[in-house]
Design a protein around this motif. Sequence first.
Motif, PDB file in Angstrom:
ATOM      1  N   THR A 123     -54.456  17.145  90.558  1.00  0.00           N
ATOM      2  CA  THR A 123     -54.859  15.900  89.904  1.00  0.00           C
ATOM      3  C   THR A 123     -55.447  14.935  90.913  1.00  0.00           C
ATOM      4  OG1 THR A 123     -54.205  14.157  88.353  1.00  0.00           O
ATOM      5  CG2 THR A 123     -52.614  14.707  90.086  1.00  0.00           C
ATOM      6  N   ASP A 124     -56.501  14.243  90.489  1.00  0.00           N
ATOM      7  CA  ASP A 124     -57.222  13.298  91.335  1.00  0.00           C
ATOM      8  C   ASP A 124     -57.886  12.303  90.394  1.00  0.00           C
ATOM      9  OD1 ASP A 124     -59.567  12.244  93.025  1.00  0.00           O
ATOM     10  OD2 ASP A 124     -58.607  13.571  94.480  1.00  0.00           O
ATOM     11  N   SER A 152     -63.801  12.058  89.576  1.00  0.00           N
ATOM     12  CA  SER A 152     -64.346  13.222  88.884  1.00  0.00           C
ATOM     13  C   SER A 152     -65.066  14.172  89.833  1.00  0.00           C
ATOM     14  CB  SER A 152     -65.287  12.773  87.763  1.00  0.00           C
ATOM     15  OG  SER A 152     -66.351  11.992  88.272  1.00  0.00           O
ATOM     16  N   ASN A 193     -64.206  14.888  92.926  1.00  0.00           N
ATOM     17  CA  ASN A 193     -63.173  15.688  93.592  1.00  0.00           C
ATOM     18  C   ASN A 193     -62.612  16.750  92.653  1.00  0.00           C
ATOM     19  OD1 ASN A 193     -63.521  14.026  95.812  1.00  0.00           O
ATOM     20  ND2 ASN A 193     -61.725  12.772  95.374  1.00  0.00           N
ATOM     21  N   ILE A 194     -62.444  16.379  91.386  1.00  0.00           N
ATOM     22  CA  ILE A 194     -61.954  17.323  90.383  1.00  0.00           C
ATOM     23  C   ILE A 194     -62.973  18.434  90.157  1.00  0.00           C
ATOM     24  CG2 ILE A 194     -61.555  17.530  87.898  1.00  0.00           C
ATOM     25  CD1 ILE A 194     -59.093  16.580  89.361  1.00  0.00           C
ATOM     26  N   THR A 221     -57.192  21.781  86.879  1.00  0.00           N
ATOM     27  CA  THR A 221     -57.388  20.381  87.263  1.00  0.00           C
ATOM     28  C   THR A 221     -57.024  19.432  86.136  1.00  0.00           C
ATOM     29  OG1 THR A 221     -59.712  20.437  86.569  1.00  0.00           O
ATOM     30  CG2 THR A 221     -59.245  20.946  88.893  1.00  0.00           C
ATOM     31  N   HIS A 222     -56.716  18.204  86.548  1.00  0.00           N
ATOM     32  CA  HIS A 222     -56.492  17.111  85.596  1.00  0.00           C
ATOM     33  C   HIS A 222     -57.075  15.848  86.223  1.00  0.00           C
ATOM     34  CE1 HIS A 222     -54.560  14.499  82.646  1.00  0.00           C
ATOM     35  NE2 HIS A 222     -54.248  13.700  83.656  1.00  0.00           N
ATOM     36  N   LEU A 223     -58.041  15.244  85.537  1.00  0.00           N
ATOM     37  CA  LEU A 223     -58.602  13.973  85.998  1.00  0.00           C
ATOM     38  C   LEU A 223     -57.585  12.873  85.699  1.00  0.00           C
ATOM     39  CD1 LEU A 223     -60.967  12.334  87.172  1.00  0.00           C
ATOM     40  CD2 LEU A 223     -61.826  12.107  84.829  1.00  0.00           C
ATOM     41  N   TRP A 252     -51.165  12.157  82.828  1.00  0.00           N
ATOM     42  CA  TRP A 252     -50.736  13.178  83.788  1.00  0.00           C
ATOM     43  C   TRP A 252     -49.417  13.794  83.338  1.00  0.00           C
ATOM     44  CZ3 TRP A 252     -51.472  16.899  86.769  1.00  0.00           C
ATOM     45  CH2 TRP A 252     -50.737  17.201  87.911  1.00  0.00           C
TER      46      TRP A 252
END
Length: 206
Positions: A164-165, A168, A170-171, A181-183, A190
Amino acid sequence: MQPEAVIFDIGNVLISWQPERYFDRVIGPDRRRALFANVDLHGMNDVIDRGGDFRETVYDWAETHPEWRDEIRMWHDNWLELATPEIPQSVRILQSLRARGVPVFALTNFGIGTFALAEPAYPFLREFDRRYISGHMGVIKPEPEIYAQVEADCGIPPDRLLFTDDRSDNIAAAAARGWQTHLFETPEGWAGCIVALGLLSVEEAA
C-alpha cells in the motif's frame, strides 16, 4: 491469492506527510504558495531520499535561493513538525498483522537523516520485520530497481506481496512487477482491503 507479506509505505500511510500544511501555519498560505512555486522543495527532498546528507542538502538549497533562506532551512530545522501526526488506525493494522504472525515490511522514500529523526519519535517504525529505506538503498520509488531489491532480499514471489502506498505512480510500478497493491486513500479503505484478503478480522483492523 492471500499475500505472504504486507508492505507499508510510511508517508501518508502511517505518518501524515503534508509539508504545505506546516508552511501554511508558519508563514501563511499566500507566502507558502509563492515559496513552493519558486523553489522545488519536493525535488530537494528527493535528493535527501536518495541518500543525500540531510542538513547539507537543505542548507545548500537555501543558499541557492537566498530570498527564501530562512523558510527553506525550516525543512531541516523543524522537520518533525512537517511529518506529523501518526495515522492511528494504520498503526493498529500494522501491529495487528504482526500479532497474527503476518510479516510486515516498510518500503519508503525516506532520507537517512530524516528516518533517524522519525524513528525515536514514532516507535512503531521499529516494529517492521524488514525495512527498505530509500536513503540507504540509493534509489527511490517509483524506479523499478527499488522493487527489484525488495524482491531479491525477501525472497517472496511478487504476487504474494501486498503493498500500500498513497501515490498512484508508486502503486503502478509495483503492480507492473506483479505485486498485489492497494492505493491508500483512507485507513478505513486499507482496513477493508486487509479484511477482504482474510489477513485480519473487522475487529482487528478497526
